[in-house]
Structures are given as C-alpha cells and as structure tokens.
Motif scaffolding. Structure first.
Motif, PDB file in Angstrom:
ATOM      1  N   SER A 145       0.803  -1.058  -0.039  1.00  0.00           N
ATOM      2  CA  SER A 145       0.120  -0.024   0.039  1.00  0.00           C
ATOM      3  C   SER A 145       0.956   1.224  -0.054  1.00  0.00           C
ATOM      4  N   LEU A 146       0.397   2.442  -0.378  1.00  0.00           N
ATOM      5  CA  LEU A 146       1.080   3.494  -0.542  1.00  0.00           C
ATOM      6  C   LEU A 146       0.409   4.605   0.339  1.00  0.00           C
ATOM      7  N   ALA A 147       1.095   5.525   0.634  1.00  0.00           N
ATOM      8  CA  ALA A 147       0.387   6.786   1.610  1.00  0.00           C
ATOM      9  C   ALA A 147       1.183   7.985   1.062  1.00  0.00           C
ATOM     10  N   VAL A 148       0.608   8.967   0.431  1.00  0.00           N
ATOM     11  CA  VAL A 148       0.744  10.192  -0.008  1.00  0.00           C
ATOM     12  C   VAL A 148       0.542  11.337   0.654  1.00  0.00           C
ATOM     13  N   ASP A 149       1.582  12.374   0.703  1.00  0.00           N
ATOM     14  CA  ASP A 149       1.479  13.569   1.308  1.00  0.00           C
ATOM     15  C   ASP A 149       2.252  14.716   0.785  1.00  0.00           C
ATOM     16  N   GLU A 150       1.767  15.704   0.773  1.00  0.00           N
ATOM     17  CA  GLU A 150       2.577  16.994  -0.093  1.00  0.00           C
ATOM     18  C   GLU A 150       2.483  18.281   0.986  1.00  0.00           C
ATOM     19  N   SER A 151       3.597  18.590   1.157  1.00  0.00           N
ATOM     20  CA  SER A 151       3.780  19.844   1.799  1.00  0.00           C
ATOM     21  C   SER A 151       4.876  20.879   1.158  1.00  0.00           C
ATOM     22  N   THR A 152       4.651  22.071   1.386  1.00  0.00           N
ATOM     23  CA  THR A 152       5.622  23.085   1.011  1.00  0.00           C
ATOM     24  C   THR A 152       6.510  23.489   1.857  1.00  0.00           C
ATOM     25  N   ASP A 153       7.801  23.506   1.478  1.00  0.00           N
ATOM     26  CA  ASP A 153       9.214  23.602   2.088  1.00  0.00           C
ATOM     27  C   ASP A 153       9.427  25.056   2.262  1.00  0.00           C
ATOM     28  N   MET A 154      10.311  25.709   2.868  1.00  0.00           N
ATOM     29  CA  MET A 154      10.854  26.852   3.027  1.00  0.00           C
ATOM     30  C   MET A 154      11.045  27.656   1.819  1.00  0.00           C
ATOM     31  N   THR A 155      11.180  27.157   0.833  1.00  0.00           N
ATOM     32  CA  THR A 155      11.695  27.785  -0.399  1.00  0.00           C
ATOM     33  C   THR A 155      10.265  27.710  -1.390  1.00  0.00           C
ATOM     34  N   ASP A 156       9.367  27.593  -0.773  1.00  0.00           N
ATOM     35  CA  ASP A 156       7.926  27.565  -1.277  1.00  0.00           C
ATOM     36  C   ASP A 156       7.847  26.435  -2.831  1.00  0.00           C
ATOM     37  N   THR A 157       8.534  25.367  -2.298  1.00  0.00           N
ATOM     38  CA  THR A 157       8.511  24.071  -3.364  1.00  0.00           C
ATOM     39  C   THR A 157       7.851  23.166  -2.740  1.00  0.00           C
ATOM     40  N   THR A 158       6.781  22.605  -3.372  1.00  0.00           N
ATOM     41  CA  THR A 158       5.862  21.431  -2.885  1.00  0.00           C
ATOM     42  C   THR A 158       6.782  20.252  -3.160  1.00  0.00           C
ATOM     43  N   GLN A 159       6.811  19.538  -1.961  1.00  0.00           N
ATOM     44  CA  GLN A 159       7.559  18.180  -1.835  1.00  0.00           C
ATOM     45  C   GLN A 159       6.711  17.005  -1.724  1.00  0.00           C
ATOM     46  N   LEU A 160       6.535  16.255  -2.501  1.00  0.00           N
ATOM     47  CA  LEU A 160       5.434  15.179  -2.557  1.00  0.00           C
ATOM     48  C   LEU A 160       6.217  13.938  -1.861  1.00  0.00           C
ATOM     49  N   VAL A 161       5.749  13.411  -0.915  1.00  0.00           N
ATOM     50  CA  VAL A 161       6.499  12.375  -0.143  1.00  0.00           C
ATOM     51  C   VAL A 161       5.555  10.994  -0.426  1.00  0.00           C
ATOM     52  N   ILE A 162       6.234   9.931  -0.780  1.00  0.00           N
ATOM     53  CA  ILE A 162       5.548   8.657  -1.080  1.00  0.00           C
ATOM     54  C   ILE A 162       6.032   7.683  -0.156  1.00  0.00           C
TER      55      ILE A 162
ATOM     56  N   LYS B 285       9.212  13.743  -4.382  1.00  0.00           N
ATOM     57  CA  LYS B 285       9.248  14.439  -5.775  1.00  0.00           C
ATOM     58  C   LYS B 285       9.219  15.740  -5.404  1.00  0.00           C
ATOM     59  N   SER B 286       9.746  16.588  -6.072  1.00  0.00           N
ATOM     60  CA  SER B 286       9.787  18.117  -6.059  1.00  0.00           C
ATOM     61  C   SER B 286       8.705  18.515  -7.019  1.00  0.00           C
ATOM     62  N   MET B 287       7.926  19.431  -6.802  1.00  0.00           N
ATOM     63  CA  MET B 287       6.689  19.911  -7.639  1.00  0.00           C
ATOM     64  C   MET B 287       6.926  21.248  -7.839  1.00  0.00           C
ATOM     65  N   HIS B 288       7.407  21.915  -8.946  1.00  0.00           N
ATOM     66  CA  HIS B 288       7.785  23.300  -9.010  1.00  0.00           C
ATOM     67  C   HIS B 288       6.696  24.013  -9.627  1.00  0.00           C
ATOM     68  N   GLY B 289       5.790  23.318 -10.181  1.00  0.00           N
ATOM     69  CA  GLY B 289       4.347  24.025 -10.801  1.00  0.00           C
ATOM     70  C   GLY B 289       3.093  23.746 -10.123  1.00  0.00           C
ATOM     71  N   THR B 290       2.042  23.281 -10.802  1.00  0.00           N
ATOM     72  CA  THR B 290       0.900  23.248 -10.064  1.00  0.00           C
ATOM     73  C   THR B 290       0.882  21.880  -9.337  1.00  0.00           C
ATOM     74  N   THR B 291      -0.153  21.489  -8.617  1.00  0.00           N
ATOM     75  CA  THR B 291      -0.307  20.547  -7.468  1.00  0.00           C
ATOM     76  C   THR B 291      -1.517  20.049  -7.782  1.00  0.00           C
TER      77      THR B 291
END
Length: 477
Positions: free
Chosen positions: A174-191, A210-216
């Motif tokens: 099974s997978l657990a996915v969570d995303e949050s924004t770091d101090m540089t305003d880059t969204t980090q997707l953790v799997i 995974k780093s997400m620099h655009g839309t989420t």
C-alpha cells in the motif's frame, strides 16, 4: 597428446631456494626478494634462470652463509613493506567508512553539506588534545562538500536498491502520499510504501520524494506517483491501499489521485480493488477544529504576531521579560502547519498573560480583551484541551505503529472526554490545570455547574461526536 596441467602436478616451494636463488613463497607464488618479480610456475629451473640472468653478478662475491643472511634481511624488509601497505589499506578503508558515517549524521540531522569540514576541524582539535598520535588518521578523512554529497547519494542509491530488491517479494503493498511546501515555497511530494511478503515480514520505507515546481493538481500528483511506481518496478495488481489527506486533489473520485489511481488499475487489468484511506493523524487534527473558540485563537495569534513580527517589539519584549524576572524569556510563534505548536503557544500566553498585558499597555495597545475574566477562562480551557489533543496526536505518531493501537488510543480518549465532562459539572478540574488556576482567581459564576451554560462542556460534546465519527470511518497509519 593431452596438454600437461601444471596445477595438477602439486609443485611445492623448496626452502633452500631462498638462499640459493633469493626467492620466497608468497601465497603459493615464488617472489624474487631483490626485484619483487614473481614466477608463474614453481620450478627450480625458472628460479635459477631468473637469478643467474639478473642478480648473479651482484652477489657473486658472497659465500653461502652470507647469501643466507642476505636472504633473511631481504625477507624481513619485504614483510615490513607488506605490513605497511596492509595497514595503510586498513586505515584508508576506515577513513572511508568514517566519512560515510559522518555524512549519514549530516543527512539525518538536515544540516548543510558544508558542515562536514567544520565537524572535521572540531574533531581534529579534540584529537590534538586527547590523542595526538591518532590525529593524522582523522586528517585522512575527506569531508568536503562534494564528498559529503557523493556519500549521501551513494547511500540513497543503495537504500533504494535494497528496497527495490525487497519489493520483488511483496505479495501486497500500500502507498501513503502527502505533500507539503518547504521553506523555499517548493512543494515536496512524499510517497511512503508498506509491503508484506509471504513470510509476513512488513517493510515500511519512504519510497520517493518528488519536487513539484508547478501546479499540484490531482493529475500532477498522479503522474509523480505513477513515475515512482514504475521506477521501482512495482506490479499494479499488488497495490491494495492508498492513504491520503482530505484535500480534493488527493481524494476526489473524478480528478483526484484516488480516482485516477483506480482508473489506472483498471487499465492494467487488475482484479483487486483499491481501498482508499484517510490518514488517522490528519483526521484527528481535523476533529480538533470543531472547538468553537476561534475568537480566542485569533486574539492570541494577533497578540503573538504583534510581539514577534517586528524586531523592535520582540527585543523590547524579551528585555521586559528579563526585567520582570519572568520564568520564560520569550513567546513562541504559532504555525498552522504544525499542529503541536498551538498548545505550546496557548499555554505560554496563559502563563504570561499578566506580563503580556503590561507590555501591550506600554506600547499603547488595547488589552481589554486579554484582561477579561471570561476570555481568560476560555483561554485556559482551550490551552488545557489542546494539550490533551497534542498528547493524543503524539500517541498516533511514530514508526511500527499498529492500527489497532491507534484505534484504542482514540477510543480511550473518548472515554476520557466522558470523565472530564462529569468532572467539569462538579467543578473538579484535576485534568485541567489552567482552568484550575482560573477557578481559584475568579468567581465560581464563570464555571457554572449547569451543563447547558458551560461553553467548555459544549466543546467537549462536539469533540466527542467528532471522535465517534473518526472511529467509525476507515483509518490507517
């Protein structure tokens, strides 16, 4: 005629060849003591030919006894050289291992990679005092920024390879996915991945970040998750569970991650059904938002921001705390993304309420709300109940937590709410220390015994209903 095999003849080195031809046996091969050359075949003719061709003229004036002593001296020198290189190799391997250990510590503590050289210089100073004879060993450890980067990349690659190898034995995952924004305003997707093999051995690891620099959007998150599953070569038919938070981009059945993952499994002709879960810790945090005390939290936030937002106010407040000989020298910030910070801020504001009111008055700010007895009682209750929520939140966190234990923690908290409700009706507040302080300072009319008029009891009832919903919904780690 078959070709003769030298290995099958069981040739042995003769000890007398050391003095006669200046050869010795090292790992089953004759090695010249003078030039270090080795002979492939242990044969007296080959040794004699090498000696007479290259070294006979240099030793022609020595008799048998002198040649014997010469061979012994050369043999000792060769042994010392071998010991030196073996020791140097061992020290080099130890230095590399130490470099990996220090790089691992830097990575786990989230420190800058440039601090490797700083740590090394500190350790050299310590070694210079405690054990100066071993100082050179530490100096051989490479801890430059590039080296630390390479070490961390190698460890990450190795861990990923181990996870990929172990995932081949999974019968389900099974997978657990969570995303949050770091101090540089880059969204980090953790799997995260949790898999189990046929021996019921459970593996819990961070599968990818995974780093997400655009839309989420749900599509963006879905593409990143699919890429990670493909890179790990995980079979889609063994995916049985997906855990997300309550965001539409995650749990929407049409355009969210959950819906797109189910469509993907249908395209892969998977017979099993994907079960979607809501993270139990995130659910518990959402339940905590039923506390109808936004007017208290907004006032606290505004007060803290007034003190901490400007450097001058912050410096003056800290100086004011020192002049008052206060137990605390500062007040912490509250950040919405960190749920546990709310309880700390509320408790500190309650303990420093008098000092904060004096400081606000000195700055010309109105502190009438902060001095109100009713508001202070509500602050005390909110600080106490938030502390209990933080304790529950911590019980739900950590590695190797079983869902049964987490479920029991939530159910136990429900029982506690019933106990606290009964105790509050009797103005018995052993589990609410801040409220107990206020009860001793203000009149009992602020803490009425009638349940219908007690704001705290109403909040407890709302909290209990929310936790009942939490216990009846699908939850996961």
């Amino acid at each position: 005629m078959a070709k003769r095999k030298v290995d099958s003849e069981n040739r042995a080195f003769n000890n007398r060849w050391e003095a006669e031809y200046m050869f010795t046996d090292i790992a089953g091969k004759p090695v010249c003591l003078i030039c270090g050359a080795n002979v492939a075949v242990i044969k007296e003719f080959n040794l004699r030919q090498h000696f007479e061709t290259k070294h006979k003229d240099n030793l022609k004036d020595l008799d048998a006894e002198q040649k014997k002593r010469k061979a012994e001296d050369l043999k000792k020198n060769l042994t010392l050289q071998q010991t030196f290189f073996t020791r140097a190799k061992s020290q080099s391997e130890a230095a590399v291992k130490a470099s990996f250990i220090m790089a691992e510590i830097i990575a786990k503590s989230a420190r800058p990679f440039t601090e490797g050289e700083f740590l090394k210089s500190c350790m050299i100073k310590v070694f210079d005092v405690l054990c100066p004879d071993k100082k050179q060993m530490l100096a051989n450890i490479s801890m430059s920024r590039n080296t630390v980067t390479d070490r961390i990349c190698e460890m990450a690659t190795d861990l990923r390879a181990q996870l990929s190898e172990r995932s081949k034995d999974f019968i389900a995952y099974s997978l657990a996915v969570d995303e949050s924004t770091d101090m540089t305003d880059t969204t980090q997707l953790v799997i995260f991945i949790r898999g189990v093999d046929s021996n019921l051995r459970v593996t819990e690891k961070v599968m990818d970040i995974k780093s997400m620099h655009g839309t989420t959007t749900g599509k963006d998150i879905f593409e990143k998750v699919c890429q990670s599953v493909t890179d790990m070569k995980l079979p889609w038919d063994k995916l049985i569970g997906l855990t997300t938070d309550g965001a539409p981009a995650m749990c929407s059945e049409k355009c969210g991650l959950v819906g797109r993952m189910r469509v993907k499994m249908q395209e892969e002709n998977c017979t099993g059904e994907l079960t979607a879960y809501h993270c139990i810790i995130q659910q518990e945090a959402l339940c905590g938002k039923v506390l109808k005390m936004d007017h208290v939290m907004s006032t606290v936030t505004q007060t803290v921001n007034f003190i901490r937002a400007k450097g001058l106010n912050h410096r003056q407040f800290r100086s004011f705390m020192q002049e008052m000989d206060s137990e605390f020298a500062d007040i912490p910030y509250h950040t919405e993304v960190r749920w546990l910070s709310r309880g700390k801020v509320l408790n500190r504001v309650f303990e420093l309420s008098n000092e904060i009111c004096q400081f606000m008055d000195s700055k010309g700010k109105d502190s009438t709300v902060l001095r109100g007895e009713k508001w202070k009682c509500e602050l005390a209750f909110l600080a106490d109940i938030t502390a209990h929520l933080n304790a529950l939140n911590l019980q739900l966190q950590g590695r190797d937590r079983m869902i049964t234990d987490m479920y029991d923690a939530v159910k136990a908290f429900q029982v506690k709410l019933l106990l606290w409700e009964t105790q509050m009706q009797q103005c018995n507040l052993p589990h609410f220390p801040c409220c107990q302080v206020m009860l001793s300072e203000v009149s009992t009319t602020v803490f009425p015994k009638t349940p219908s008029s007690h704001g705290g009891l109403v909040t407890l009832k709302h909290k209990k209903k929310s936790l009942e919903l939490l216990c009846t919904q699908p939850i996961c780690h």
